[in-house]
Design an enzyme around this catalytic site. Structure first.
Site, PDB file in Angstrom:
ATOM      1  N   TYR A   1       6.520  -0.919  -1.484  1.00  0.00           N
ATOM      2  CA  TYR A   1       5.936   0.403  -1.673  1.00  0.00           C
ATOM      3  C   TYR A   1       6.910   1.268  -2.481  1.00  0.00           C
ATOM      4  O   TYR A   1       7.988   1.619  -2.010  1.00  0.00           O
ATOM      5  CB  TYR A   1       5.659   1.081  -0.335  1.00  0.00           C
ATOM      6  CG  TYR A   1       4.542   0.483   0.482  1.00  0.00           C
ATOM      7  CD1 TYR A   1       3.654  -0.447  -0.055  1.00  0.00           C
ATOM      8  CD2 TYR A   1       4.363   0.849   1.815  1.00  0.00           C
ATOM      9  CE1 TYR A   1       2.632  -0.987   0.707  1.00  0.00           C
ATOM     10  CE2 TYR A   1       3.344   0.322   2.585  1.00  0.00           C
ATOM     11  CZ  TYR A   1       2.479  -0.597   2.034  1.00  0.00           C
ATOM     12  OH  TYR A   1       1.467  -1.135   2.787  1.00  0.00           O
TER      13      TYR A   1
ATOM     14  N   PHE B   1      -7.997  -0.456   5.144  1.00  0.00           N
ATOM     15  CA  PHE B   1      -9.307  -0.003   4.669  1.00  0.00           C
ATOM     16  C   PHE B   1     -10.177   0.460   5.848  1.00  0.00           C
ATOM     17  O   PHE B   1     -11.339   0.055   5.967  1.00  0.00           O
ATOM     18  CB  PHE B   1     -10.044  -1.101   3.887  1.00  0.00           C
ATOM     19  CG  PHE B   1      -9.371  -1.550   2.624  1.00  0.00           C
ATOM     20  CD1 PHE B   1      -8.420  -0.758   1.992  1.00  0.00           C
ATOM     21  CD2 PHE B   1      -9.691  -2.768   2.050  1.00  0.00           C
ATOM     22  CE1 PHE B   1      -7.807  -1.176   0.817  1.00  0.00           C
ATOM     23  CE2 PHE B   1      -9.081  -3.189   0.872  1.00  0.00           C
ATOM     24  CZ  PHE B   1      -8.143  -2.393   0.254  1.00  0.00           C
ATOM     25  N   PRO B   2      -9.660   1.304   6.749  1.00  0.00           N
ATOM     26  CA  PRO B   2     -10.442   1.706   7.926  1.00  0.00           C
ATOM     27  C   PRO B   2     -11.639   2.587   7.594  1.00  0.00           C
ATOM     28  O   PRO B   2     -12.508   2.779   8.436  1.00  0.00           O
ATOM     29  CB  PRO B   2      -9.420   2.478   8.772  1.00  0.00           C
ATOM     30  CG  PRO B   2      -8.475   3.044   7.761  1.00  0.00           C
ATOM     31  CD  PRO B   2      -8.337   1.961   6.711  1.00  0.00           C
ATOM     32  N   LEU B   3     -11.692   3.095   6.359  1.00  0.00           N
ATOM     33  CA  LEU B   3     -12.833   3.906   5.926  1.00  0.00           C
ATOM     34  C   LEU B   3     -13.542   3.271   4.730  1.00  0.00           C
ATOM     35  O   LEU B   3     -14.214   3.948   3.963  1.00  0.00           O
ATOM     36  CB  LEU B   3     -12.364   5.320   5.554  1.00  0.00           C
ATOM     37  CG  LEU B   3     -11.785   6.139   6.712  1.00  0.00           C
ATOM     38  CD1 LEU B   3     -11.224   7.458   6.199  1.00  0.00           C
ATOM     39  CD2 LEU B   3     -12.843   6.384   7.788  1.00  0.00           C
TER      40      LEU B   3
ATOM     41  N   PRO C   1     -14.116  -1.830  -6.141  1.00  0.00           N
ATOM     42  CA  PRO C   1     -15.516  -1.889  -6.566  1.00  0.00           C
ATOM     43  C   PRO C   1     -16.359  -2.723  -5.614  1.00  0.00           C
ATOM     44  O   PRO C   1     -15.954  -3.803  -5.178  1.00  0.00           O
ATOM     45  CB  PRO C   1     -15.434  -2.542  -7.956  1.00  0.00           C
ATOM     46  CG  PRO C   1     -14.048  -2.229  -8.443  1.00  0.00           C
ATOM     47  CD  PRO C   1     -13.189  -2.252  -7.212  1.00  0.00           C
TER      48      PRO C   1
END
Length: 311
Positions: free
Chosen positions: A68, A223-225, A230
């Protein structure tokens, strides 16, 4: 796990989202994903202040990686946190910074690369031991796919991580982006955590989640939301989520995060942000309580894993 009322508190009390368990420790169920701190590279003081604010709000679970910001994020964590904060810092291996490619990172799956990444994390975090290290596999999407010499047997990877644990360089082992078969293969080493893509609209790993509940393994979804990738649906676009947020007086994102906490007791969240107001909104999601009708409406939202290529 549902409440009989719908409400959100104005001040967090105790650990955001309540207490959860990770690698033998009690932690806040809402942690902090540090990846977006890279956006504050030109304002290091703001990055440090954001982490300090997270601790003030009760967060004691920080998720990071050496790749990161090419080490910048780890350096900020080392500067911002002290032993007195008693926060668990979790890192991951399986990729490394790339200074000359189309993406800011490249895969680094080979055992000797995993060992080097652990050493790099220890140095930049200024730790003698990383409490938990997640092995990020790259057999499937989304993201980079392993090919050539990066196609490595998982047993070889787990062997080097087990060796590093025996040496005391890491405290516990987790796995990320794995299939159910890979998780079962990993169980004998003592898996503490699974990080897979999972949300209200992408619940294809439900059986794996339930296995983790039975085995006492933390489930830490990325990716909890949904995601900006794409073709991946977004939780916040769901009419049932929008309606739940209206009923609760929250944002759709808060409602989507809260659903995850209500869905299974071993779920820990690591939403990331570079904005103090967004940080506070994420913390407040842990205080949302659904009435039975609202929770039932959210549970009825169809999963659309078929719209994306995950496993």
């Amino acid at each position: 796990m549902a409440s009989t009322s719908s409400s959100v508190s104005t001040e967090p009390t105790g650990r955001p989202g309540g207490p959860g368990s990770l690698a033998g420790r009690t932690v806040s169920r809402i942690g902090f994903g540090a990846m977006q701190l890279e956006r504050l590279r030109d304002d290091r003081a703001a990055a440090v202040a954001l982490l300090r604010r997270a601790v003030e709000l009760g967060i004691d679970h920080i998720d990071t990686a050496q790749f990161y910001g090419h080490g910048f994020v780890n350096e900020v964590i080392a500067e911002a946190l002290s032993a007195e904060d008693d926060a668990i810092v979790v890192s991951k291996v399986g990729a490394e910074p790339a200074h000359d490619g189309p993406l800011p990172l490249r895969l680094a799956q080979r055992p000797e690369q995993l060992r080097a990444q652990v050493d790099d994390n220890l140095k930049s975090l200024r730790l003698d031991q990383i409490p938990l290290v997640n092995l990020r596999r790259a057999d499937t999407g989304p993201g980079l796919r392993a090919e050539g010499d990066q196609l490595v047997d998982m047993d070889d990877q787990l062997a080097v991580l087990t060796g590093l644990r025996d040496e005391g360089k890491i405290g516990a082992i987790g796995v990320s982006n794995v299939t159910a078969d890979q998780l079962r293969r990993s169980l004998p080493v003592g898996v503490a955590c699974v990080q897979n893509a999972y949300s209200l609209v992408a619940r294809g790993d439900e059986d794996m989640l339930r296995l983790c509940v039975d085995e006492g393994i933390a489930w830490v979804p990325y990716f909890p939301l949904g995601s900006a990738f794409p073709g991946m649906p977004k939780v916040t676009d769901e009419p049932a989520v929008v309606e739940a947020a209206r009923t609760l007086g929250s944002t759709p994102a808060q409602a989507g995060l809260a659903w995850l906490l209500h869905h299974a007791p071993n779920v820990l969240l690591i939403p990331g942000t570079a904005d103090p107001e967004h940080l506070r909104a994420n913390v407040d999601a842990g205080a949302l309580a659904f009435d039975e009708a609202t929770l039932a409406a959210l549970d009825a939202v169809p999963t659309r894993d078929g719209d994306i290529e995950l496993h």
